[in-house]
Every structure is written in C-alpha cells, then in structure tokens.
Design a protein around this motif. Sequence first.
Motif, PDB file in Angstrom:
ATOM      1  N   SER A  93      12.316  -6.489   0.370  1.00  0.00           N
ATOM      2  CA  SER A  93      11.144  -6.002  -0.358  1.00  0.00           C
ATOM      3  C   SER A  93      10.962  -4.498  -0.174  1.00  0.00           C
ATOM      4  CB  SER A  93       9.894  -6.742   0.135  1.00  0.00           C
ATOM      5  OG  SER A  93       8.739  -6.275  -0.511  1.00  0.00           O
ATOM      6  N   PHE A  94      11.231  -4.002   1.018  1.00  0.00           N
ATOM      7  CA  PHE A  94      11.120  -2.563   1.298  1.00  0.00           C
ATOM      8  C   PHE A  94      12.050  -1.757   0.392  1.00  0.00           C
ATOM      9  CE2 PHE A  94      13.106   1.035   3.520  1.00  0.00           C
ATOM     10  CZ  PHE A  94      12.005   1.860   3.694  1.00  0.00           C
ATOM     11  N   TYR A  95      13.322  -2.135   0.364  1.00  0.00           N
ATOM     12  CA  TYR A  95      14.290  -1.392  -0.449  1.00  0.00           C
ATOM     13  C   TYR A  95      14.017  -1.546  -1.941  1.00  0.00           C
ATOM     14  CZ  TYR A  95      17.151  -0.326   3.616  1.00  0.00           C
ATOM     15  OH  TYR A  95      17.594   0.169   4.818  1.00  0.00           O
ATOM     16  N   SER A  96      13.583  -2.722  -2.332  1.00  0.00           N
ATOM     17  CA  SER A  96      13.317  -2.955  -3.747  1.00  0.00           C
ATOM     18  C   SER A  96      12.117  -2.158  -4.240  1.00  0.00           C
ATOM     19  CB  SER A  96      13.077  -4.456  -3.980  1.00  0.00           C
ATOM     20  OG  SER A  96      12.676  -4.698  -5.304  1.00  0.00           O
ATOM     21  N   ASN A  97      10.981  -2.265  -3.532  1.00  0.00           N
ATOM     22  CA  ASN A  97       9.730  -1.670  -4.012  1.00  0.00           C
ATOM     23  C   ASN A  97       9.564  -0.200  -3.670  1.00  0.00           C
ATOM     24  OD1 ASN A  97       8.027  -4.008  -5.173  1.00  0.00           O
ATOM     25  ND2 ASN A  97       8.764  -4.850  -3.244  1.00  0.00           N
ATOM     26  N   CYS A  98       9.998   0.210  -2.484  1.00  0.00           N
ATOM     27  CA  CYS A  98       9.762   1.584  -2.049  1.00  0.00           C
ATOM     28  C   CYS A  98      10.909   2.539  -2.377  1.00  0.00           C
ATOM     29  CB  CYS A  98       9.500   1.612  -0.541  1.00  0.00           C
ATOM     30  SG  CYS A  98       7.954   0.857  -0.054  1.00  0.00           S
ATOM     31  N   VAL A  99      12.066   1.996  -2.697  1.00  0.00           N
ATOM     32  CA  VAL A  99      13.202   2.866  -2.998  1.00  0.00           C
ATOM     33  C   VAL A  99      13.652   2.712  -4.452  1.00  0.00           C
ATOM     34  CG1 VAL A  99      15.553   3.527  -2.356  1.00  0.00           C
ATOM     35  CG2 VAL A  99      13.971   2.691  -0.598  1.00  0.00           C
ATOM     36  N   LEU A 100      14.102   1.545  -4.819  1.00  0.00           N
ATOM     37  CA  LEU A 100      14.699   1.366  -6.145  1.00  0.00           C
ATOM     38  C   LEU A 100      13.676   1.448  -7.276  1.00  0.00           C
ATOM     39  CD1 LEU A 100      17.303  -1.454  -5.389  1.00  0.00           C
ATOM     40  CD2 LEU A 100      17.717   0.997  -5.680  1.00  0.00           C
ATOM     41  N   VAL A 111       0.827  -1.217   0.000  1.00  0.00           N
ATOM     42  CA  VAL A 111       0.000   0.000   0.000  1.00  0.00           C
ATOM     43  C   VAL A 111       0.857   1.261   0.000  1.00  0.00           C
ATOM     44  CG1 VAL A 111      -1.892  -1.162   1.167  1.00  0.00           C
ATOM     45  CG2 VAL A 111      -0.196   0.047   2.523  1.00  0.00           C
ATOM     46  N   ALA A 112       2.111   1.148   0.378  1.00  0.00           N
ATOM     47  CA  ALA A 112       2.977   2.327   0.410  1.00  0.00           C
ATOM     48  C   ALA A 112       3.495   2.693  -0.972  1.00  0.00           C
ATOM     49  CB  ALA A 112       4.164   2.086   1.350  1.00  0.00           C
ATOM     50  N   ILE A 113       3.569   1.724  -1.893  1.00  0.00           N
ATOM     51  CA  ILE A 113       4.158   1.960  -3.216  1.00  0.00           C
ATOM     52  C   ILE A 113       3.473   3.093  -3.980  1.00  0.00           C
ATOM     53  CG2 ILE A 113       4.621   0.965  -5.494  1.00  0.00           C
ATOM     54  CD1 ILE A 113       5.068  -1.718  -4.083  1.00  0.00           C
ATOM     55  N   PRO A 114       2.129   3.034  -4.186  1.00  0.00           N
ATOM     56  CA  PRO A 114       1.502   4.147  -4.923  1.00  0.00           C
ATOM     57  C   PRO A 114       1.635   5.485  -4.203  1.00  0.00           C
ATOM     58  CG  PRO A 114      -0.168   2.688  -3.979  1.00  0.00           C
ATOM     59  CD  PRO A 114       1.150   1.996  -3.851  1.00  0.00           C
ATOM     60  N   ARG A 115       1.577   5.470  -2.854  1.00  0.00           N
ATOM     61  CA  ARG A 115       1.716   6.716  -2.106  1.00  0.00           C
ATOM     62  C   ARG A 115       3.127   7.285  -2.239  1.00  0.00           C
ATOM     63  NH1 ARG A 115      -1.123   8.430   2.227  1.00  0.00           N
ATOM     64  NH2 ARG A 115      -2.836   7.560   1.030  1.00  0.00           N
ATOM     65  N   VAL A 116       4.127   6.423  -2.148  1.00  0.00           N
ATOM     66  CA  VAL A 116       5.520   6.862  -2.270  1.00  0.00           C
ATOM     67  C   VAL A 116       5.789   7.410  -3.663  1.00  0.00           C
ATOM     68  CG1 VAL A 116       7.910   6.049  -2.357  1.00  0.00           C
ATOM     69  CG2 VAL A 116       6.430   5.352  -0.473  1.00  0.00           C
ATOM     70  N   ALA A 117       5.290   6.706  -4.700  1.00  0.00           N
ATOM     71  CA  ALA A 117       5.488   7.160  -6.082  1.00  0.00           C
ATOM     72  C   ALA A 117       4.804   8.499  -6.319  1.00  0.00           C
ATOM     73  CB  ALA A 117       4.943   6.113  -7.056  1.00  0.00           C
ATOM     74  N   TYR A 118       3.628   8.671  -5.733  1.00  0.00           N
ATOM     75  CA  TYR A 118       2.863   9.913  -5.887  1.00  0.00           C
ATOM     76  C   TYR A 118       3.570  11.076  -5.203  1.00  0.00           C
ATOM     77  CZ  TYR A 118      -1.239  13.012  -5.798  1.00  0.00           C
ATOM     78  OH  TYR A 118      -2.099  14.064  -5.956  1.00  0.00           O
ATOM     79  N   ILE A 119       4.040  10.859  -3.987  1.00  0.00           N
ATOM     80  CA  ILE A 119       4.706  11.906  -3.208  1.00  0.00           C
ATOM     81  C   ILE A 119       6.049  12.278  -3.816  1.00  0.00           C
ATOM     82  CG2 ILE A 119       5.831  12.361  -0.981  1.00  0.00           C
ATOM     83  CD1 ILE A 119       3.532  10.959   0.368  1.00  0.00           C
ATOM     84  N   LEU A 120       6.733  11.292  -4.402  1.00  0.00           N
ATOM     85  CA  LEU A 120       8.029  11.561  -5.020  1.00  0.00           C
ATOM     86  C   LEU A 120       7.900  12.594  -6.132  1.00  0.00           C
ATOM     87  CD1 LEU A 120      11.031  10.785  -5.077  1.00  0.00           C
ATOM     88  CD2 LEU A 120      10.461   9.007  -6.734  1.00  0.00           C
TER      89      LEU A 120
END
Length: 482
Positions: free
Chosen positions: A341-348, A266-275
């Motif tokens: 998974s955190f570093y792969s999906n939310c960062v890279l 659930v953090a992926i779309p929010r992180v991508a949007y905020i970026l």
Amino acid sequence: MTKKSLKLNALLNGIKQACTILFPLITFPYISRALGNAGYGQYSWSRTIANYFVLIAGLGVSTYAIREGAKIRDKKEQVTQFCSEVFSINVVSTLLSFLAMIVLFIVSTKVRSYSLFVLIQSSAMFLATIGTDWVNNIYEDFLYITIRYILVQLVCLILMFVFVRSSKDVAIYCLLATLASYGGNLLNIFYVRKYVKFKFTFHMNIKEHLLPLLILFINSVAITIYVNSDITMLGFYASDKIVGIYSFASNIYNLIKMLINAIIVVAIPRVAYILVKDKNQYSKILSDTFVMLTTILLPIAIGMAMLSKEIIVIAGGQQYLSGESVLQVLSIATIFAIYGSFYSNCVLIVHNEEKKCLIATLISAGSNIGLNFILLPIFGMLGAAITTIFAEFVNCLMQLYFSRKYYSLKNVSKKDMLSVIISSVVVLIICYICKNIFLILFERVIFTILFSVLGYAVMLYITQNSIMKSFVESLMKRIKHE
C-alpha cells in the motif's frame, strides 16, 4: 492554508479507521449470539457482494480526487470546477452500478436469495457519492471526519442493542452496520461547502478524467477481488457458519491493517502537495513515513500472531477458536499488505503511474483466484488465508519493483530500521515468556501487551530510534513548560 500536523492527522485517521471495523468487532460477542453463526455468515457473504457494487459506483473517484485535488486546493476556481466534474461522474457511475445490481438479481438465484441484505448494504454507494468525503481529505480535515464518524458509530451501536435481538434481525443489522460506516456522509452535504461549492454538471470533462479514473477503478476492482474473493468463493464451498468464522478472523486482520494504513492515507495529500511545491522534500517525507510504518507494523504483526488464540477467544468466544490458524497466517499477510500500500499510494499513484499499480494488482488478483480454486476444496478457510498472504506478497514485490524509478530504500535510515528489528525481536521474546507464565486468559493478554509496549519503547530508545527520540524530547519540553 494552515499546515496541519502529519502525525496528528495519522492519529485522527487511525481512530476513524479503527471505528470502521471496531463497530462490528466490538459488537460481535452480542451479534454472534443474537444472529448465530449462520446469520453472521449471511451478513458477511451479502456484504462482499454489496461491496462489489459499492466499488463500481466509486469508480476510483476518491483516490483520484484526493490526489489531483490536493495539487490545486489553493486555487479556488480551479478546484471548484474539478470537484463539480468529478462529483458528476460519480453520480453517473452510481446509477450504472445500481442497474448492474438489478441485472445480477435477475440472473443469479444464489444472489437473489440474499437480495434484501445486498440491497440494504449496497445503499452505501449512494451515501458515499452524495457525501463526497474526499473533499475533506483534500483539505486534510481529519478532525471533523473523526468526530463525525465516532458520533454516528455510537448512535448505531445503541440502536443495535435495542433492535437486533434474534436471527430474524439480520436485515436490521445490515442497515445499522451500513449506517455506522456511511451514515455520517449525510452531514457532508452541507459541511463540505465550507471548502468548495461544487454542483452537478453535464460538462464532466470526461476526456481528461475518464482514463485515470478507469485505471484506478480497475485497480480497485482487482484489489477487492483478491481481498474479498476468499469470502465470496468460500460461500460457495462451505456453510454460512464457516464463512462467519473466517469473516471474524479476517475482520481482526482488516482492523490491524486499516489502523496502520491510516498513516498512508493521511500522507497521500501531503505527499502529492509537496511533490508539486518542493520535490526536494518528497524523498524525506517518504522515508519518514516508511520508518513510521515499520516502527508500528512489525511489533503489531508479531503480537497478532502470538496472541491470535487469545484475541479470538476474547472477541468471539471458544466457538470461533477454529479461526486461530487463519489469523496467524493473516498476521504475516499484514506486513506485505502495508508495504504494498505504501509503494502503491505514496509513490506510484502520486506520480500518475496507475497503470503499473494496475498490472501488479491484476496479477495478484489472478493468482489469488487461481489458488482459491485449488486450496479451498482441500484446506477450506485456512486455504483462503494462504491465498491472501500469497497475493499480498506478489503485489508488494511488484509495487516495490515498479517504484524503484521514483524512490529507493537507500534513503531510509539504516540505524532506525535496525533499531526496529532488534526491538521487535524483544517483543517476540516477551510474548513467548508471558504466554507461558500467565495462565489466566485476561491476565495473559493484559500483561503481554503491557510488557511488550514497555519493552519495545525502552529498546527503541536504547537503540537511538529517531522517532522515539523525537517523542521523548517533545514530551520533556512539554513537562518543562508546565
């Protein structure tokens, strides 16, 4: 668009992810008696084969569509064109995957002997493609996803008890298990139109989409290989019974991993949007997510290791107790898997660094397969678990290294991390004491979980953990308003 609660989304997606594996896990005591160890082994091995073709059909579309679609979801024309192009590419990849499966049936006698089971379970790739559930993820509609998913699961659960009665019903169980996971996608055909009215098009803009899709796809293939290669290769070295026992322990591990991973999803779309909208908030969102992950991850991993015997006996019975050591090893792998998974999906991935994810995953997959050849003949299913923990560790380490350019753990609250570590030690002590005090199985499990949760929560509050403080303050405000 109304801003939706990240915590609520995490909770809803956690429930949905739990149902993904809770269906076979809850029904296992019945299925193990109806199908038998060998029957469940046939189901598990054919599922791993089918999963490879589901993966080929997916072509990394879901991750790519969520990441890129979230960036432009406020631009109706642009997102409509994007969804049409990605959907069309997905249709083509699904057809190619089906053809590849037919070829494998022709050349492999072993796989051909499981062809009916593989065909039934590979129908998931068609359901996933026409369902386009990534549209709902783009718009963070986790409430609909969760409700739909639970209803479908309940219907399939009832049908299972009605139609699965003996070892001759493996095919029926394969069908119901597949529908439980993907059947709800049929409803999406109409539902997603409320967001985007896309359609199939021959103008797929392949030049723009293909390269990132291929990178994500190869990355997913590598992940699937090092996640599923243990069961796939174990099927060649051991009996269906051993495969069934290992698959059961592995399912428990996957359940825990998917529950915790719900926060990341659930953090992926929010992180991508905020970026895109506010880069200054990006680091804060990541730090909050990391702390939340750690707060949930450590006590659960400890509990899974300490109660591995009890979990297996309750869920599957004494006949599966030989999988205890497997679950204990996999509980350690959970920690590396979640952080990786955190570093792969939310960062890279949100920074379009799929190539670095791919490098890490390929190396991890290669090491896993290589170790499987060495350890499986010697240690059997325990060797398969050991290769999994090593692969997860290597992947996590590399993802962390590649992410250092975009995010640093220096931004994470040291006070919160120390609070979680201290509180997790308390959980370990409570588990040890309860296991030696309570002799009756169910009492031991119930009181261990109860005292561990209470002890963990109290210790978090005493050590001033920000998440616990926020929760208590929110709860007190609601009580006062009532």
